[in-house]
Design a protein around this motif. Structure first.
Motif, PDB file in Angstrom:
ATOM      1  N   THR A 112      -3.342 -12.083  -1.549  1.00 28.29           N
ATOM      2  CA  THR A 112      -2.206 -11.332  -1.046  1.00 28.29           C
ATOM      3  C   THR A 112      -2.159 -10.022  -1.843  1.00 28.29           C
ATOM      4  OG1 THR A 112       0.135 -11.433  -0.471  1.00 28.29           O
ATOM      5  CG2 THR A 112      -0.485 -12.435  -2.583  1.00 28.29           C
ATOM      6  N   SER A 113      -1.142  -9.202  -1.616  1.00 29.44           N
ATOM      7  CA  SER A 113      -1.172  -7.864  -2.235  1.00 29.44           C
ATOM      8  C   SER A 113      -0.244  -7.743  -3.428  1.00 29.44           C
ATOM      9  CB  SER A 113      -0.805  -6.814  -1.179  1.00 29.44           C
ATOM     10  OG  SER A 113      -1.755  -6.855  -0.152  1.00 29.44           O
ATOM     11  N   SER A 114       0.208  -8.869  -3.982  1.00 25.86           N
ATOM     12  CA  SER A 114       1.130  -8.784  -5.118  1.00 25.86           C
ATOM     13  C   SER A 114       0.580  -9.525  -6.334  1.00 25.86           C
ATOM     14  CB  SER A 114       2.500  -9.368  -4.730  1.00 25.86           C
ATOM     15  OG  SER A 114       2.406 -10.749  -4.563  1.00 25.86           O
ATOM     16  N   SER A 115       1.283  -9.371  -7.448  1.00 26.16           N
ATOM     17  CA  SER A 115       0.914 -10.063  -8.691  1.00 26.16           C
ATOM     18  C   SER A 115       1.627 -11.398  -8.699  1.00 26.16           C
ATOM     19  CB  SER A 115       1.367  -9.255  -9.910  1.00 26.16           C
ATOM     20  OG  SER A 115       0.701  -8.033  -9.916  1.00 26.16           O
ATOM     21  N   CYS A 116       0.926 -12.445  -8.241  1.00 26.11           N
ATOM     22  CA  CYS A 116       1.620 -13.733  -8.210  1.00 26.11           C
ATOM     23  C   CYS A 116       1.302 -14.553  -9.445  1.00 26.11           C
ATOM     24  CB  CYS A 116       1.370 -14.511  -6.929  1.00 26.11           C
ATOM     25  SG  CYS A 116      -0.038 -14.063  -5.984  1.00 26.11           S
ATOM     26  N   SER A 117       0.692 -13.947 -10.441  1.00 29.63           N
ATOM     27  CA  SER A 117       0.566 -14.647 -11.717  1.00 29.63           C
ATOM     28  C   SER A 117       1.642 -14.099 -12.669  1.00 29.63           C
ATOM     29  CB  SER A 117      -0.855 -14.515 -12.275  1.00 29.63           C
ATOM     30  OG  SER A 117      -1.268 -13.193 -12.206  1.00 29.63           O
TER      31      SER A 117
ATOM     32  N   ALA B 224       0.853  -1.198   0.000  1.00 31.95           N
ATOM     33  CA  ALA B 224       0.000   0.000   0.000  1.00 31.95           C
ATOM     34  C   ALA B 224       0.883   1.242   0.000  1.00 31.95           C
ATOM     35  CB  ALA B 224      -0.925  -0.018   1.215  1.00 31.95           C
ATOM     36  N   ASP B 225       1.914   1.277   0.834  1.00 31.60           N
ATOM     37  CA  ASP B 225       2.830   2.432   0.857  1.00 31.60           C
ATOM     38  C   ASP B 225       3.561   2.580  -0.471  1.00 31.60           C
ATOM     39  OD1 ASP B 225       2.206   3.380   3.308  1.00 31.60           O
ATOM     40  OD2 ASP B 225       4.030   2.707   4.333  1.00 31.60           O
ATOM     41  N   LYS B 226       3.893   1.453  -1.100  1.00 36.23           N
ATOM     42  CA  LYS B 226       4.553   1.535  -2.415  1.00 36.23           C
ATOM     43  C   LYS B 226       3.626   2.253  -3.401  1.00 36.23           C
ATOM     44  CE  LYS B 226       5.924  -1.518  -6.249  1.00 36.23           C
ATOM     45  NZ  LYS B 226       6.649  -2.718  -6.640  1.00 36.23           N
ATOM     46  N   TYR B 227       2.376   1.810  -3.435  1.00 33.90           N
ATOM     47  CA  TYR B 227       1.470   2.346  -4.458  1.00 33.90           C
ATOM     48  C   TYR B 227       0.954   3.740  -4.131  1.00 33.90           C
ATOM     49  CZ  TYR B 227       1.999  -1.896  -7.029  1.00 33.90           C
ATOM     50  OH  TYR B 227       2.557  -2.905  -7.761  1.00 33.90           O
ATOM     51  N   THR B 228       1.005   4.150  -2.859  1.00 30.96           N
ATOM     52  CA  THR B 228       0.686   5.558  -2.578  1.00 30.96           C
ATOM     53  C   THR B 228       1.966   6.394  -2.629  1.00 30.96           C
ATOM     54  OG1 THR B 228       0.794   5.074  -0.225  1.00 30.96           O
ATOM     55  CG2 THR B 228      -1.396   5.164  -1.200  1.00 30.96           C
ATOM     56  N   ARG B 229       3.050   5.758  -3.000  1.00 31.38           N
ATOM     57  CA  ARG B 229       4.346   6.422  -3.234  1.00 31.38           C
ATOM     58  C   ARG B 229       4.913   7.082  -1.978  1.00 31.38           C
ATOM     59  NH1 ARG B 229       1.465   9.423  -7.810  1.00 31.38           N
ATOM     60  NH2 ARG B 229      -0.122   9.009  -6.264  1.00 31.38           N
ATOM     61  N   ARG B 230       4.691   6.377  -0.838  1.00 33.41           N
ATOM     62  CA  ARG B 230       5.225   6.884   0.414  1.00 33.41           C
ATOM     63  C   ARG B 230       6.278   5.952   0.994  1.00 33.41           C
ATOM     64  NH1 ARG B 230       2.833  10.657   3.323  1.00 33.41           N
ATOM     65  NH2 ARG B 230       0.933  11.597   2.531  1.00 33.41           N
ATOM     66  N   GLY B 231       6.478   4.825   0.338  1.00 33.61           N
ATOM     67  CA  GLY B 231       7.317   3.793   0.957  1.00 33.61           C
ATOM     68  C   GLY B 231       8.816   4.036   0.812  1.00 33.61           C
ATOM     69  N   LEU B 232       9.556   3.288   1.589  1.00 23.37           N
ATOM     70  CA  LEU B 232      11.018   3.263   1.446  1.00 23.37           C
ATOM     71  C   LEU B 232      11.369   2.192   0.426  1.00 23.37           C
ATOM     72  CD1 LEU B 232      12.329   3.172   5.116  1.00 23.37           C
ATOM     73  CD2 LEU B 232      12.873   4.931   3.437  1.00 23.37           C
ATOM     74  N   ARG B 233      12.463   2.417  -0.298  1.00 24.38           N
ATOM     75  CA  ARG B 233      12.980   1.382  -1.195  1.00 24.38           C
ATOM     76  C   ARG B 233      14.369   0.985  -0.712  1.00 24.38           C
ATOM     77  NH1 ARG B 233      11.246   2.211  -7.303  1.00 24.38           N
ATOM     78  NH2 ARG B 233      13.137   3.410  -7.549  1.00 24.38           N
ATOM     79  N   MET B 234      14.778  -0.204  -1.091  1.00 26.43           N
ATOM     80  CA  MET B 234      16.067  -0.695  -0.579  1.00 26.43           C
ATOM     81  C   MET B 234      17.201   0.268  -0.895  1.00 26.43           C
ATOM     82  SD  MET B 234      15.553  -3.400   1.192  1.00 26.43           S
ATOM     83  CE  MET B 234      17.167  -4.106   1.457  1.00 26.43           C
TER      84      MET B 234
END
Ligand code: GDP
Ligand code: IMO
Ligand code: MG
Length: 437
Positions: free
Chosen positions: A239-244, A138-148
């Motif tokens: 889950t919250s990812s694209s597992c296909s 959710a934080d990734k897609y609202t562009r608030r998250g940390l990245r490695m």
């Protein structure tokens, strides 16, 4: 040679890691492309049982290069634990592991938020593993998250960045009346550990294209399963990812044309852990028997898995969705000794019978399975090492599944060990000689 993708065709835990480990002998690079520590991937070798969560399952071969792709959500603390566990068993990742600088970071507060969301849903909770996966995406897609890649910032800048992220999260936590977490503590903890993993961080998209150009053989390791996919699964019980298959592209930066084989992993029956519709679920002695024989308890959470018969409607759907070119059928041995085994071939709905997998979980909830029955087998599938050595009824069962779901079963697994594996034509041959690529 184009990359091989291994992905789950059901609700996860199909036995993907066993196939990754098996096929790794013919590949050079293994890549996880989505999910995070919600995955529990088990490999059994002569050295014992290995359980992977974030680190790709192909690392048991010492020359394997491992990549944690940009589509993953990486929990750095859990990663360090997992890496240390491997080091204690003599497996070093130095110089052969890369973590995408664009992968999202799971922070300790994401796990708290996961549990708060679940508690808030009360009777309708997802049954999350509680590893912080949903809140991190959710934080990734609202562009608030940390990245490695943020971990490579100078110390003070990183400290400030983490502090601001935690302060924001504390405002979110207020909605749940949850106690605030300490920005200072989290930022300090991060600074204290970052040198332990910073050297693994890299531009993995560019690296992977380089590996392709050098002719290295790449294996993409999916986590979870297509029925848990955020878009195509049984939403909201996913889950919250694209597992296909789409996740293999977006989660690595490889192009569709870089993908060759797409190997779908399916159990010879069905399991699900967590909540959500499951038409063929068995709430009886047969279900308990599958759970006992298959040791169907979660690798990550230890929760008992829900068990049921093979669902050919769902399997046909995920074969089509992913363009699966071949199937690995796992855990056939678990069905040893049943008088009869059943397969769901259609759903009975208020509007009549259908073979289409519905898009909405509420519709799936109202579907009743229509079964075809097959004779069980007296002998032990677990002892067979070739297709011809399987009991004839087990062979017939495999062939019937193959026909129903419209894809060739090239790999039959009859036990957790590497040796308990049957290969069928076309045999897996990753020899590049004479290849078209
Ligand atoms: P993954 O998440 O898809 O990698 O699967 P898990 O590791 O969560 O669960 C699969 C479990 O089944 C593991 O404990 C494996 O060791 C085990 N397993 C894999 N293949 C077979 C098989 O053919 N027969 C049996 N009995 N167990 C298997
Ligand atoms: P592997 O890779 C089986 C399920 C959880 C829950 C839902 C959401 O080992 O096959 P999450 O923690 O992602 O928010 O949980 O998805 N789930 C899995 N079920 N195998 C997995 O991974 C799973 N990862 C998540 O049980 O229902
Ligand atoms: Mg698993």
């Amino acid at each position: 040679m184009p990359a091989t993708v291994i992905l789950g065709g059901q609700w996860g835990d199909e036995g993907k890691a066993k196939v990754v480990d098996y096929l790794m002998r013919d590949h050079d690079v293994v890549v996880r492309y989505q999910g995070g520590a919600n995955a529990g991937h088990t490999v059994v070798t002569d050295e014992g049982v290995f359980k992977f969560h974030q680190i790709p399952s192909g690392v048991l071969y010492p020359d394997t290069i491992a990549v944690m792709g940009n589509g993953m959500v990486v929990d750095p603390f859990a990663f360090l634990d997992e890496m240390q566990g491997l080091m204690q068993r003599g497996i070093s990742l130095d110089g052969r592991l890369y973590i995408s600088s664009a992968a999202a970071v799971v922070m300790p507060f994401h796990r708290l938020l996961d549990n708060l969301h679940e508690a808030d849903l009360q009777g309708e909770s997802i049954g999350s593993t509680g590893k912080g996966i949903g809140p991190t995406y959710a934080d990734k897609y609202t562009r608030r998250g940390l990245r490695m890649g943020d971990f490579l910032l100078p110390k003070e800048e990183l400290f400030d960045l983490v502090t601001r992220k935690v302060e924001y999260t504390n405002r979110v936590m207020e909605v749940f009346n949850a106690p605030a977490v300490s920005p200072h503590k989290i930022a300090t903890d991060i600074i204290n550990v970052r040198d332990l993993f910073a050297h693994f961080i890299a531009d993995t998209q560019s690296l992977l294209h380089g590996f392709r150009a050098d002719g290295r053989r790449i294996l993409l390791e999916g986590a979870q399963g297509a029925l848990l996919d955020i878009d195509h699964g049984t939403y909201p019980f996913v889950t919250s990812s694209s597992c296909s298959i789409g996740g293999a592209i977006t989660g690595t930066g490889l192009a569709p044309g870089d993908i060759g084989r797409i190997v779908g992993i399916y159990k010879a029956y069905t399991t699900r852990v967590g909540n959500g519709p499951f038409p063929t679920e068995l709430d009886d002695v047969d279900g308990a028997s599958i759970r006992d024989r298959g040791r169907e308890f979660g690798t990550t959470t230890g929760r008992p898995r829900r068990c049921g018969w093979f669902d050919a409607v769902a399997a046909s759907y995920t074969v089509r969705l992913n363009g699966i070119s071949e199937i690995a059928l796992m855990k056939l041995d678990v069905l040893d000794g049943f008088d009869t085994v059943r397969v769901c071939t259609a759903y009975r709905t208020p509007d009549g019978e259908t073979r289409e997998f519905p898009q909405h979980a509420t519709t799936l909830e109202s579907c009743e399975p229509v079964y075809e029955e097959y004779p069980g087998w007296g002998g032990a599938a677990s002892k067979a090492r070739s297709f011809d050595e399987l009991p004839p009824e087990a062979r017939r069962y495999v062939e019937a599944l193959e026909e129903m779901i419209g894809a060739r079963i090239t790999f039959v697994s009859v036990g957790p060990d590497r040796s308990q594996t049957i290969l069928r034509e076309p045999a897996y041959s990753f020899d590049t000689a004479g290849g078209t690529d």
